[in-house]
Motif scaffolding. Structure first.
Motif, PDB file in Angstrom:
ATOM      1  N   THR A  78       0.843  -1.187   0.000  1.00  0.00           N
ATOM      2  CA  THR A  78       0.000   0.000   0.000  1.00  0.00           C
ATOM      3  C   THR A  78       0.886   1.247   0.000  1.00  0.00           C
ATOM      4  N   GLY A  79       0.248   2.396  -0.143  1.00  0.00           N
ATOM      5  CA  GLY A  79       0.996   3.644  -0.064  1.00  0.00           C
ATOM      6  C   GLY A  79       1.883   3.918  -1.250  1.00  0.00           C
ATOM      7  N   LEU A  80       1.545   3.373  -2.428  1.00  0.00           N
ATOM      8  CA  LEU A  80       2.342   3.643  -3.622  1.00  0.00           C
ATOM      9  C   LEU A  80       2.122   5.058  -4.139  1.00  0.00           C
ATOM     10  N   LEU A  81       1.006   5.666  -3.735  1.00  0.00           N
ATOM     11  CA  LEU A  81       0.694   7.027  -4.157  1.00  0.00           C
ATOM     12  C   LEU A  81       0.466   7.911  -2.942  1.00  0.00           C
ATOM     13  N   ASP A  82       0.761   9.181  -3.072  1.00  0.00           N
ATOM     14  CA  ASP A  82       0.424  10.157  -2.033  1.00  0.00           C
ATOM     15  C   ASP A  82      -1.100  10.171  -1.869  1.00  0.00           C
ATOM     16  N   PRO A  83      -1.618  10.224  -0.634  1.00  0.00           N
ATOM     17  CA  PRO A  83      -3.071  10.237  -0.428  1.00  0.00           C
ATOM     18  C   PRO A  83      -3.780  11.383  -1.138  1.00  0.00           C
ATOM     19  N   ASN A  84      -3.065  12.476  -1.424  1.00  0.00           N
ATOM     20  CA  ASN A  84      -3.666  13.621  -2.106  1.00  0.00           C
ATOM     21  C   ASN A  84      -3.563  13.541  -3.626  1.00  0.00           C
ATOM     22  N   ASP A  85      -2.946  12.499  -4.124  1.00  0.00           N
ATOM     23  CA  ASP A  85      -2.805  12.315  -5.572  1.00  0.00           C
ATOM     24  C   ASP A  85      -4.203  12.090  -6.178  1.00  0.00           C
ATOM     25  N   PRO A  86      -4.548  12.776  -7.273  1.00  0.00           N
ATOM     26  CA  PRO A  86      -5.845  12.550  -7.924  1.00  0.00           C
ATOM     27  C   PRO A  86      -6.089  11.083  -8.288  1.00  0.00           C
ATOM     28  N   VAL A  87      -5.011  10.347  -8.573  1.00  0.00           N
ATOM     29  CA  VAL A  87      -5.170   8.931  -8.896  1.00  0.00           C
ATOM     30  C   VAL A  87      -5.597   8.147  -7.657  1.00  0.00           C
ATOM     31  N   ALA A  88      -5.069   8.529  -6.491  1.00  0.00           N
ATOM     32  CA  ALA A  88      -5.494   7.894  -5.244  1.00  0.00           C
ATOM     33  C   ALA A  88      -6.969   8.190  -4.977  1.00  0.00           C
ATOM     34  N   HIS A  89      -7.405   9.409  -5.276  1.00  0.00           N
ATOM     35  CA  HIS A  89      -8.822   9.753  -5.096  1.00  0.00           C
ATOM     36  C   HIS A  89      -9.695   8.954  -6.064  1.00  0.00           C
ATOM     37  N   TRP A  90      -9.215   8.776  -7.303  1.00  0.00           N
ATOM     38  CA  TRP A  90      -9.943   7.959  -8.285  1.00  0.00           C
ATOM     39  C   TRP A  90     -10.079   6.526  -7.775  1.00  0.00           C
ATOM     40  N   PHE A  91      -8.997   5.975  -7.220  1.00  0.00           N
ATOM     41  CA  PHE A  91      -9.040   4.619  -6.682  1.00  0.00           C
ATOM     42  C   PHE A  91     -10.101   4.507  -5.595  1.00  0.00           C
ATOM     43  N   GLU A  92     -10.169   5.495  -4.720  1.00  0.00           N
ATOM     44  CA  GLU A  92     -11.165   5.474  -3.643  1.00  0.00           C
ATOM     45  C   GLU A  92     -12.585   5.554  -4.213  1.00  0.00           C
ATOM     46  N   ARG A  93     -12.782   6.363  -5.255  1.00  0.00           N
ATOM     47  CA  ARG A  93     -14.112   6.431  -5.882  1.00  0.00           C
ATOM     48  C   ARG A  93     -14.486   5.086  -6.490  1.00  0.00           C
TER      49      ARG A  93
END
Length: 222
Positions: A199-214
């Motif tokens: 886990t943690g491959l992306l910064d939590p604020n990265d738009p890609v991380a937000h896309w993953f959460e969506r």
């Protein structure tokens, strides 16, 4: 009609981790189809359905057997046209083909180099032997040698996500306003990393991380 999905598992039988199997899980959920998942180890695959396929996922839908995640998605789209579309037309299918080619050539090799030793350690002894021999032949190095480059792969991973990050400036999902199979292709590469302890491959604020959460919210809601 009984529906069975054969997928890949580790030694304890929990958290099936194959990204290709996860794509089919999400495709079935997207279509709203009931199914029973039967995870197996690497060395059990040749025994499934009288040796139907050397790889999983394998989907049995009544008397039909289909292997390969993309082929299964196409089958589901054609067999259940009255259910929500995985592609939203021929253009969406062509887009998914491109996204899969990009994911297989860019994301999957990176996750492999990051997670390969973790995956080995999750397996039963007999599967560990198969996995080590096959992956070391494929990678041209021992698993231990691959691990020495793991931190560099993790550092380089966010840059590999640039195409997704740029796309997200214009829409919330690859498929537009809601995820399609193209989203699941990329989502499952990240899920593969997460389920193998990376886990943690992306910064939590990265738009890609937000896309993953969506995507995760959409999947869990479904």
């Amino acid at each position: 009609m009984s529906r069975i999905l054969y997928s890949l598992r580790g030694a304890d039988g929990t958290a099936p981790f194959s990204p290709h199997c996860w794509k089919v899980v999400l495709a079935l959920r997207h279509k709203g189809l009931d199914f029973e998942e039967k995870p197996v180890g690497f060395t059990e695959i040749p025994k499934l359905e009288n040796g139907f396929s050397k790889i999983v996922p394998i989907l049995r839908d009544g008397d039909r057997l289909i292997s390969d995640s993309f082929a299964i998605a196409i089958y589901l789209e054609q067999a259940y046209p009255d259910r929500p579309s995985l592609f939203s037309g021929k253009g969406g299918m062509a887009m998914a083909r491109f996204v899969e080619a990009w994911a297989l050539s860019t994301l999957h090799p990176a996750v492999t180099r990051i997670a390969v030793k973790h995956i080995h350690d999750m397996l039963s002894p007999v599967d560990q032997a198969y996995f080590r021999e096959s992956r070391e032949a494929r990678l041209g190095a021992t698993l231990e040698e691959v691990v020495t480059g793991r931190e560099a792969e993790i550092a380089a991973f966010p840059e590999k996500c640039t195409p997704i990050r740029n796309m997200l400036k214009f829409q919330p999902f690859i498929g537009g306003n809601e995820p399609l199979f193209a989203d699941y292709i990329v989502f499952c590469a990240f899920q593969w990393a997460a389920l193998t302890g990376n886990t943690g491959l992306l910064d939590p604020n990265d738009p890609v991380a937000h896309w993953f959460e969506r995507c995760l919210e959409f999947v869990e809601k479904g």
